[in-house]
Design a protein around this motif. Structure first.
Motif, PDB file in Angstrom:
ATOM      1  N   GLU A   1     -76.571  68.374  24.055  1.00  0.00           N
ATOM      2  CA  GLU A   1     -77.911  68.329  23.483  1.00  0.00           C
ATOM      3  C   GLU A   1     -78.526  69.723  23.628  1.00  0.00           C
ATOM      4  N   ARG A   2     -79.601  69.963  22.889  1.00  0.00           N
ATOM      5  CA  ARG A   2     -80.255  71.269  22.955  1.00  0.00           C
ATOM      6  C   ARG A   2     -81.139  71.345  24.199  1.00  0.00           C
ATOM      7  N   ALA A   3     -80.933  72.383  24.992  1.00  0.00           N
ATOM      8  CA  ALA A   3     -81.822  72.644  26.115  1.00  0.00           C
ATOM      9  C   ALA A   3     -82.970  73.540  25.677  1.00  0.00           C
ATOM     10  N   SER A   4     -82.673  74.493  24.790  1.00  0.00           N
ATOM     11  CA  SER A   4     -83.714  75.376  24.266  1.00  0.00           C
ATOM     12  C   SER A   4     -83.214  76.008  22.977  1.00  0.00           C
ATOM     13  N   SER A   5     -84.142  76.377  22.103  1.00  0.00           N
ATOM     14  CA  SER A   5     -83.814  77.054  20.851  1.00  0.00           C
ATOM     15  C   SER A   5     -84.973  77.952  20.462  1.00  0.00           C
ATOM     16  N   ARG A   6     -84.643  79.049  19.828  1.00  0.00           N
ATOM     17  CA  ARG A   6     -85.668  79.925  19.263  1.00  0.00           C
ATOM     18  C   ARG A   6     -85.112  80.519  17.978  1.00  0.00           C
ATOM     19  N   ALA A   7     -85.986  80.760  17.011  1.00  0.00           N
ATOM     20  CA  ALA A   7     -85.556  81.307  15.728  1.00  0.00           C
ATOM     21  C   ALA A   7     -86.556  82.363  15.272  1.00  0.00           C
ATOM     22  N   SER A   8     -86.043  83.386  14.618  1.00  0.00           N
ATOM     23  CA  SER A   8     -86.901  84.431  14.070  1.00  0.00           C
ATOM     24  C   SER A   8     -86.259  84.979  12.802  1.00  0.00           C
ATOM     25  N   ILE A   9     -87.085  85.511  11.921  1.00  0.00           N
ATOM     26  CA  ILE A   9     -86.583  86.180  10.725  1.00  0.00           C
ATOM     27  C   ILE A   9     -86.355  87.649  11.065  1.00  0.00           C
ATOM     28  N   GLU A  10     -85.134  88.113  10.830  1.00  0.00           N
ATOM     29  CA  GLU A  10     -84.767  89.494  11.101  1.00  0.00           C
ATOM     30  C   GLU A  10     -84.216  90.123   9.819  1.00  0.00           C
ATOM     31  N   ILE A  11     -83.905  91.397   9.903  1.00  0.00           N
ATOM     32  CA  ILE A  11     -83.346  92.133   8.771  1.00  0.00           C
ATOM     33  C   ILE A  11     -81.859  92.344   9.001  1.00  0.00           C
ATOM     34  N   ALA A  12     -81.043  91.993   8.013  1.00  0.00           N
ATOM     35  CA  ALA A  12     -79.589  92.105   8.155  1.00  0.00           C
ATOM     36  C   ALA A  12     -79.168  93.565   8.235  1.00  0.00           C
ATOM     37  N   ASP A  13     -78.439  93.902   9.317  1.00  0.00           N
ATOM     38  CA  ASP A  13     -77.839  95.228   9.367  1.00  0.00           C
ATOM     39  C   ASP A  13     -76.512  95.197   8.616  1.00  0.00           C
ATOM     40  N   ASP A  14     -75.790  96.278   8.646  1.00  0.00           N
ATOM     41  CA  ASP A  14     -74.578  96.370   7.835  1.00  0.00           C
ATOM     42  C   ASP A  14     -73.531  95.348   8.257  1.00  0.00           C
TER      43      ASP A  14
ATOM     44  N   PRO B   1     -83.570  89.511   4.416  1.00  0.00           N
ATOM     45  CA  PRO B   1     -84.061  88.708   5.543  1.00  0.00           C
ATOM     46  C   PRO B   1     -83.050  87.627   5.912  1.00  0.00           C
ATOM     47  N   VAL B   2     -82.785  87.483   7.192  1.00  0.00           N
ATOM     48  CA  VAL B   2     -81.867  86.459   7.694  1.00  0.00           C
ATOM     49  C   VAL B   2     -82.492  85.819   8.931  1.00  0.00           C
ATOM     50  N   TRP B   3     -82.102  84.576   9.191  1.00  0.00           N
ATOM     51  CA  TRP B   3     -82.516  83.901  10.411  1.00  0.00           C
ATOM     52  C   TRP B   3     -81.639  84.355  11.570  1.00  0.00           C
ATOM     53  N   LEU B   4     -82.229  84.535  12.725  1.00  0.00           N
ATOM     54  CA  LEU B   4     -81.486  84.662  13.975  1.00  0.00           C
ATOM     55  C   LEU B   4     -81.901  83.477  14.840  1.00  0.00           C
ATOM     56  N   VAL B   5     -80.946  82.582  15.090  1.00  0.00           N
ATOM     57  CA  VAL B   5     -81.201  81.393  15.896  1.00  0.00           C
ATOM     58  C   VAL B   5     -80.409  81.508  17.195  1.00  0.00           C
ATOM     59  N   GLU B   6     -81.100  81.396  18.318  1.00  0.00           N
ATOM     60  CA  GLU B   6     -80.460  81.435  19.634  1.00  0.00           C
ATOM     61  C   GLU B   6     -80.717  80.103  20.329  1.00  0.00           C
ATOM     62  N   SER B   7     -79.643  79.504  20.838  1.00  0.00           N
ATOM     63  CA  SER B   7     -79.761  78.177  21.439  1.00  0.00           C
ATOM     64  C   SER B   7     -78.942  78.087  22.718  1.00  0.00           C
ATOM     65  N   VAL B   8     -79.432  77.278  23.640  1.00  0.00           N
ATOM     66  CA  VAL B   8     -78.677  76.899  24.835  1.00  0.00           C
ATOM     67  C   VAL B   8     -78.473  75.391  24.770  1.00  0.00           C
ATOM     68  N   ASN B   9     -77.218  74.967  24.903  1.00  0.00           N
ATOM     69  CA  ASN B   9     -76.901  73.540  24.892  1.00  0.00           C
ATOM     70  C   ASN B   9     -76.477  73.086  26.282  1.00  0.00           C
ATOM     71  N   ARG B  10     -76.782  71.838  26.598  1.00  0.00           N
ATOM     72  CA  ARG B  10     -76.462  71.290  27.912  1.00  0.00           C
ATOM     73  C   ARG B  10     -75.910  69.878  27.747  1.00  0.00           C
ATOM     74  N   ASP B  11     -75.344  69.352  28.831  1.00  0.00           N
ATOM     75  CA  ASP B  11     -74.896  67.970  28.859  1.00  0.00           C
ATOM     76  C   ASP B  11     -76.106  67.078  29.116  1.00  0.00           C
TER      77      ASP B  11
END
Length: 238
Positions: free
Chosen positions: A173-186, A199-209
């Motif tokens: 299950e998700r323990a935490s998530s964050r998302a932001s719009i960033e600019i795609a590098d090469d 523009p691209v999404w950057l989503v960072e998540s931590v999952n746990r049992d």
């Protein structure tokens, strides 16, 4: 020619694109300019307007295609599975594993997983597709003691969520998530087959049992904004 001519062209094309299946190749700037009897600048402006509305997507070296965004829902009520989320949105998922290497966990991943920097783990790098479009690319960091046999398992099962269930006996299950719009590098643009600066999404998540609360993995995922709409559901979904 009125300065708003390109908007009239864009409206006509938008109505036509709405009737096309996603992923249909559409005319380029030259063909549009010739069809409507305008200059190339007006044809280009019309295409840029369609891209601004996220009605088309451009593939580097491959042309322009009709687009259909799907929802990638991030919710405590949904399992943290890319493939399952894509299927539930009505699209076909597919994944390509680029590498699965033993590493010393870097500081951001180790900190997110409650471990010391340099702790042993795996970095799983892969590209994910929706309806044949490269829509997501990134890394998943898994502590070694969670899945010692991850390199073997990933050759037989592409879903990390399923591997964690089957081999680690976990209920992710998700323990935490964050998302932001960033600019795609090469590098990101090359993996997602979009243009540098898009523009691209950057989503960072931590999952746990779910049962033990043990932290299982840390994910950094770049997602095409013209293919995916990231949706956060907080509380009980209606």
């Amino acid at each position: 020619m009125a300065e708003t001519k390109y908007l009239v062209i864009a409206e006509t094309l938008a109505a036509e694109i709405a009737e096309l299946p996603p992923g249909t190749k559409i005319a380029g700037e030259h063909e549009i300019a010739a069809r409507f009897g305008v200059g190339r600048a007006a044809g280009r402006a019309a295409m840029q307007e369609l891209a601004r509305r996220l009605l088309v997507r451009r593939v580097r070296g491959g042309g322009t295609y009709s687009a259909r965004r799907i929802d990638y829902v991030i919710s405590s009520a949904r399992p943290p599975s890319w493939s399952r989320t894509v299927r539930e949105a009505g699209s076909v998922p597919h994944g390509v594993v680029r590498s699965c290497d033993p590493v010393e966990l870097p500081a951001p991943a180790a900190r997110s997983l409650g471990l010391a920097e340099g702790a042993p783990g795996y970095r799983l790098r892969r590209r994910s597709f929706t309806d044949g479009l490269p829509a997501s690319w990134g890394d998943e960091w898994v502590p070694f003691d969670v899945l010692p046999d991850l390199p073997t398992a990933i050759r037989h099962e592409s879903s990390l969520n399923e591997i964690l269930r089957q081999m680690a006996g976990a209920d992710p299950e998700r323990a935490s998530s964050r998302a932001s719009i960033e600019i795609a590098d090469d590098e990101v643009a090359a993996e997602l087959e979009c243009s540098e600066g898009d523009p691209v999404w950057l989503v960072e998540s931590v999952n746990r049992d779910a049962a033990s609360r043990r932290l299982l993995c840390f994910t950094q995922r770049w997602i095409r904004a013209d293919a995916i709409r990231v949706v956060f559901e907080l509380g009980d979904p209606a």
